[in-house]
Motif scaffolding. Structure first.
Motif, mmCIF file in Angstrom:
data_model
loop_
_atom_site.group_PDB
_atom_site.id
_atom_site.type_symbol
_atom_site.label_atom_id
_atom_site.label_comp_id
_atom_site.label_asym_id
_atom_site.label_seq_id
_atom_site.Cartn_x
_atom_site.Cartn_y
_atom_site.Cartn_z
ATOM 1 N N ARG A 49 0.943 -2.545 -9.013
ATOM 2 C CA ARG A 49 0.722 -1.520 -7.982
ATOM 3 C C ARG A 49 0.069 -2.081 -6.726
ATOM 4 N N ARG A 52 1.950 -1.486 -3.450
ATOM 5 C CA ARG A 52 1.926 -0.056 -3.099
ATOM 6 C C ARG A 52 0.568 0.353 -2.526
ATOM 7 N N ASN A 53 -0.498 -0.120 -3.155
ATOM 8 C CA ASN A 53 -1.840 0.208 -2.680
ATOM 9 C C ASN A 53 -2.096 -0.385 -1.303
ATOM 10 N N THR A 54 -1.628 -1.604 -1.079
ATOM 11 C CA THR A 54 -1.792 -2.241 0.222
ATOM 12 C C THR A 54 -1.026 -1.473 1.288
ATOM 13 N N LEU A 55 0.196 -1.056 0.973
ATOM 14 C CA LEU A 55 0.987 -0.281 1.936
ATOM 15 C C LEU A 55 0.298 1.037 2.270
ATOM 16 N N ALA A 56 -0.325 1.664 1.290
ATOM 17 C CA ALA A 56 -1.040 2.914 1.532
ATOM 18 C C ALA A 56 -2.200 2.687 2.500
ATOM 19 N N GLN A 57 -2.935 1.603 2.309
ATOM 20 C CA GLN A 57 -4.041 1.284 3.227
ATOM 21 C C GLN A 57 -3.521 1.006 4.625
ATOM 22 N N ARG A 59 -0.759 2.142 6.013
ATOM 23 C CA ARG A 59 -0.325 3.403 6.627
ATOM 24 C C ARG A 59 -1.512 4.204 7.163
ATOM 25 N N GLN A 60 -2.642 4.146 6.469
ATOM 26 C CA GLN A 60 -3.836 4.862 6.931
ATOM 27 C C GLN A 60 -4.316 4.317 8.274
ATOM 28 N N TYR A 63 0.317 1.779 10.261
ATOM 29 C CA TYR A 63 1.532 1.006 9.994
ATOM 30 C C TYR A 63 2.690 1.936 9.700
ATOM 31 N N LYS A 64 3.841 1.652 10.294
ATOM 32 C CA LYS A 64 5.060 2.428 10.060
ATOM 33 C C LYS A 64 6.054 1.538 9.330
ATOM 34 N N GLU A 65 6.513 2.013 8.177
ATOM 35 C CA GLU A 65 7.482 1.225 7.389
ATOM 36 C C GLU A 65 8.859 1.294 7.973
#
Length: 65
Positions: A49, A52-57, A59-60, A63-65
């Motif tokens: 995970r 996923r956790n890094t991407l969540a941080q 985005r906060q 960051y736009k995927e």
């Protein structure tokens, strides 16, 4: 050496104006544009995970995927 997903993420961050530096440990430190935050990115994530956790941080901090 970073995984393929992490290298791809770093390139994407840099394209969006993030400043990314690689640490001696192999991990990365990403600075958000405008100095609104810092996110640490593992070079070789061991937890399934972790990405996923890094991407969540990220985005906060804008960051736009």
């Amino acid at each position: 050496m970073a995984t393929k997903e992490i290298r791809k993420l770093v390139k994407s961050l840099e394209a969006q104006g993030w400043r990314v530096e690689q640490l001696k440990s192999g991990h990365y430190r990403a600075y958000a544009p405008g100095g609104v935050g810092i996110v640490h990115i593992p070079g070789t994530p061991s937890d399934h995970r972790s990405l996923r956790n890094t991407l969540a941080q990220l985005r906060q901090h804008g960051y736009k995927e």
